[in-house]
Design a protein around this motif. Structure first.
Motif, PDB file in Angstrom:
ATOM      1  N   LYS A 189       0.768  -1.209  -0.005  1.00 46.79           N
ATOM      2  CA  LYS A 189      -0.112  -0.190  -0.238  1.00 46.79           C
ATOM      3  C   LYS A 189       0.940   1.420   0.087  1.00 46.79           C
ATOM      4  N   LEU A 190       2.020   1.273   1.039  1.00 43.61           N
ATOM      5  CA  LEU A 190       2.757   2.289   0.997  1.00 43.61           C
ATOM      6  C   LEU A 190       3.527   2.654  -0.317  1.00 43.61           C
ATOM      7  N   ARG A 191       3.914   1.525  -0.966  1.00 39.78           N
ATOM      8  CA  ARG A 191       5.009   1.712  -2.099  1.00 39.78           C
ATOM      9  C   ARG A 191       4.014   2.158  -3.154  1.00 39.78           C
ATOM     10  N   ASN A 192       2.601   1.769  -3.330  1.00 37.70           N
ATOM     11  CA  ASN A 192       1.715   2.261  -4.153  1.00 37.70           C
ATOM     12  C   ASN A 192       1.277   3.587  -4.249  1.00 37.70           C
ATOM     13  N   LEU A 193       1.460   4.154  -2.885  1.00 41.66           N
ATOM     14  CA  LEU A 193       1.331   5.747  -2.667  1.00 41.66           C
ATOM     15  C   LEU A 193       2.560   6.525  -3.243  1.00 41.66           C
ATOM     16  N   GLY A 194       3.530   5.955  -3.504  1.00 37.57           N
ATOM     17  CA  GLY A 194       4.824   6.573  -3.879  1.00 37.57           C
ATOM     18  C   GLY A 194       5.893   6.747  -2.711  1.00 37.57           C
ATOM     19  N   PHE A 195       5.805   6.057  -1.767  1.00 33.73           N
ATOM     20  CA  PHE A 195       6.804   6.096  -0.668  1.00 33.73           C
ATOM     21  C   PHE A 195       8.101   5.088  -1.021  1.00 33.73           C
ATOM     22  N   ASP A 196       9.284   5.608  -0.713  1.00 30.92           N
ATOM     23  CA  ASP A 196      10.515   4.756  -0.881  1.00 30.92           C
ATOM     24  C   ASP A 196      10.544   4.052   0.480  1.00 30.92           C
ATOM     25  N   LEU A 197      10.651   2.721   0.261  1.00 31.52           N
ATOM     26  CA  LEU A 197      10.987   1.829   1.453  1.00 31.52           C
ATOM     27  C   LEU A 197      12.112   1.281   1.323  1.00 31.52           C
ATOM     28  N   LEU A 198      13.088   1.355   0.537  1.00 32.25           N
ATOM     29  CA  LEU A 198      14.217   0.780   0.108  1.00 32.25           C
ATOM     30  C   LEU A 198      13.927  -0.573  -0.276  1.00 32.25           C
ATOM     31  N   ASN A 199      14.831  -1.535   0.417  1.00 34.70           N
ATOM     32  CA  ASN A 199      14.747  -2.736  -0.027  1.00 34.70           C
ATOM     33  C   ASN A 199      14.157  -3.714   1.131  1.00 34.70           C
ATOM     34  N   THR A 200      13.255  -3.336   1.950  1.00 34.57           N
ATOM     35  CA  THR A 200      12.931  -4.063   3.101  1.00 34.57           C
ATOM     36  C   THR A 200      12.097  -5.322   2.895  1.00 34.57           C
ATOM     37  N   GLU A 201      12.447  -6.372   3.555  1.00 36.92           N
ATOM     38  CA  GLU A 201      12.155  -7.524   3.272  1.00 36.92           C
ATOM     39  C   GLU A 201      11.188  -8.137   4.556  1.00 36.92           C
ATOM     40  N   SER A 202      11.073  -7.157   5.464  1.00 39.07           N
ATOM     41  CA  SER A 202      10.760  -7.648   6.953  1.00 39.07           C
ATOM     42  C   SER A 202       9.739  -6.619   7.496  1.00 39.07           C
ATOM     43  N   SER A 203       9.371  -6.985   8.726  1.00 36.57           N
ATOM     44  CA  SER A 203       8.159  -5.830   9.223  1.00 36.57           C
ATOM     45  C   SER A 203       9.086  -4.462   9.755  1.00 36.57           C
ATOM     46  N   ILE A 204      10.350  -4.480   9.657  1.00 33.42           N
ATOM     47  CA  ILE A 204      11.028  -3.198   9.801  1.00 33.42           C
ATOM     48  C   ILE A 204      10.853  -2.419   8.440  1.00 33.42           C
ATOM     49  N   ILE A 205       9.812  -1.522   8.432  1.00 26.30           N
ATOM     50  CA  ILE A 205       9.594  -0.703   7.125  1.00 26.30           C
ATOM     51  C   ILE A 205      10.054   0.801   7.184  1.00 26.30           C
TER      52      ILE A 205
END
Length: 426
Positions: A341-357
């Motif tokens: 949801k956050l990525r689709n809004l345009g936020f940069d979440l780096l390369n997270t693969e976990s519940s650390i966002i």
């Protein structure tokens, strides 16, 4: 604001009092930065005070630095907690803790080698070892102390240690104690690791140490590739899985189990204050190494053992995790939902693969303003700036909890979107 020490110096026939400052250039800069943060209100958001259990929601006020008096207590959804498993406050764990206090008191009143070991420590360490798939486990006073114990004891002058450039500060500090030659490699770069190992084929004792789940970026170490390289070049592998235990992998057993490499890892270090709801750290390894650490690791020898209530709490938490595989599975599903949801809004979440966002804001002022706006909307997140991350990589760090509902997640997503647009992060 540094404290100055008053000392007395002899001067001819009399005495003169002089101030000797503890400040050097580094500490002067730290002091100035704190003062700046207080002036611009950023310190309001650091060390905020909790007035209730830190579960999925909590009652929180601004920090002691705030000019708001008295500080208003706000009910917030907690997206900043290490309580990945959602087990903090679990009634069975609370009851186990209370029973332990009634039986053993609040402390063991000693260090492990003398009078500080009780049967709960022995049971906890056996359960941890079995849970993690290792021969033995040792508990110490913190995850930080666990890294100091392993690296400061096992790595010595004449050894080389490869370390990821984004490893936790406790690894950095442990390696300073070791006397070994420390060689940082590019973050998660197998090519960088192999290039270094080729240059040090002649060294007999070689170690590689890495975070399992990186605490600021949320990505996993490439352990499958690391194992292959370390087997080829004869390197011992140490994984600090503080943020993986009770969080990722089947039953919350951590990133080594998730990636299927546990039997190839020499030492797993972890925390009992995150997915496991207590305090302290652990070292899981083979029996020979465990015995060496018990006899030679200063953080084990010279620190009081963890309190009985904590031992009982973590024992009970492991039982719950082992009998409830859905805890880590549901957390993973909610993490994918939230991140997408956050990525689709345009936020940069780096390369997270976990519940650390991480939500990359880059500009520290924007990150703190966004944190404040979210707090006002009843969403608690943590702002992270320099020196924890590079000056150009300021971010909000979110830690999801398994017990957050989808309704709560949706509210937080909407609030983050609104705050992000207001400050210009998206």
């Amino acid at each position: 604001m540094m404290v100055d020490e008053i000392i007395t110096v002899q001067e001819d026939a009399g005495f003169k009092k002089e101030k000797v400052s503890y400040k050097n250039d580094y500490l002067t800069a730290v002091s100035a930065r704190i003062e700046e943060f207080v002036r611009n209100g950023k310190m309001d958001l650091i060390e905020r005070e909790f007035h209730s259990p830190a579960t999925t929601s909590a009652e929180v006020s601004l920090s002691r630095y705030s000019t708001e008096s008295p500080a208003e207590k706000k009910q917030v959804l907690h997206l900043g907690s290490y309580n990945y498993s959602g087990l903090n406050g679990h009634p069975e764990i609370i009851n186990a803790s209370i029973d332990a206090i009634k039986k053993y008191g609040t402390t063991s009143s000693g260090v492990r080698l003398l009078n500080g070991t009780n049967d709960l420590h022995i049971e906890l360490e056996k359960r941890l070892a079995d849970f993690l798939g290792m021969e033995e486990a040792i508990t110490v006073s913190s995850g930080y102390a666990a890294n100091l114990a392993v690296l400061g004891t096992l790595c010595q002058a004449g050894d080389i240690v490869l370390t990821d450039m984004l490893n936790h500060q406790s690894i950095v500090d442990g390696l300073k104690l070791s006397g070994a030659k420390v060689i940082p490699y590019r973050h998660c770069s197998l090519k960088s690791i192999e290039t270094t190992l080729k240059n040090y084929r002649h060294v007999t004792r070689k170690f590689l140490v890495t975070d399992g789940v990186f605490s600021m970026d949320g990505n996993f170490a490439p352990l499958v590739g690391i194992v292959e390289l370390c087997e080829r070049y004869g390197v011992k592998i140490i994984v600090d899985d503080a943020h993986g235990t009770g969080h990722v992998g089947p039953f919350g057993k951590g990133v080594c189990e998730k990636l299927g490499v546990t039997e190839k890892i020499d030492i797993i270090i972890g925390s009992m204050s995150k997915g496991l709801p207590g305090i302290g750290g652990f070292i899981a390894t083979n029996s020979e190494t465990a015995n060496i650490l018990r006899a030679a690791a200063n953080p084990y020898i010279f620190s009081a053992s963890i309190p009985p209530a904590v031992s009982a709490s973590v024992i009970e938490a492991i039982k719950i995790l082992e009998s409830n595989p859905e805890i880590s599975r549901i957390l993973e599903e909610k993490t994918y939902y939230f991140s997408d949801k956050l990525r689709n809004l345009g936020f940069d979440l780096l390369n997270t693969e976990s519940s650390i966002i991480p939500i990359l804001g880059r500009d520290e002022d924007k990150v703190f303003e966004m944190t404040r706006l979210l707090f006002e909307k009843g969403v608690y997140v943590n702002p992270v700036g320099y020196p924890a991350v590079a000056k150009s990589r300021a971010r909000i760090r979110i830690n999801l909890c398994s017990s957050l509902t989808y309704k709560e997640l949706d509210y937080c997503i909407d609030a983050i979107a609104c705050a992000g647009k207001t400050v210009g992060v998206i």
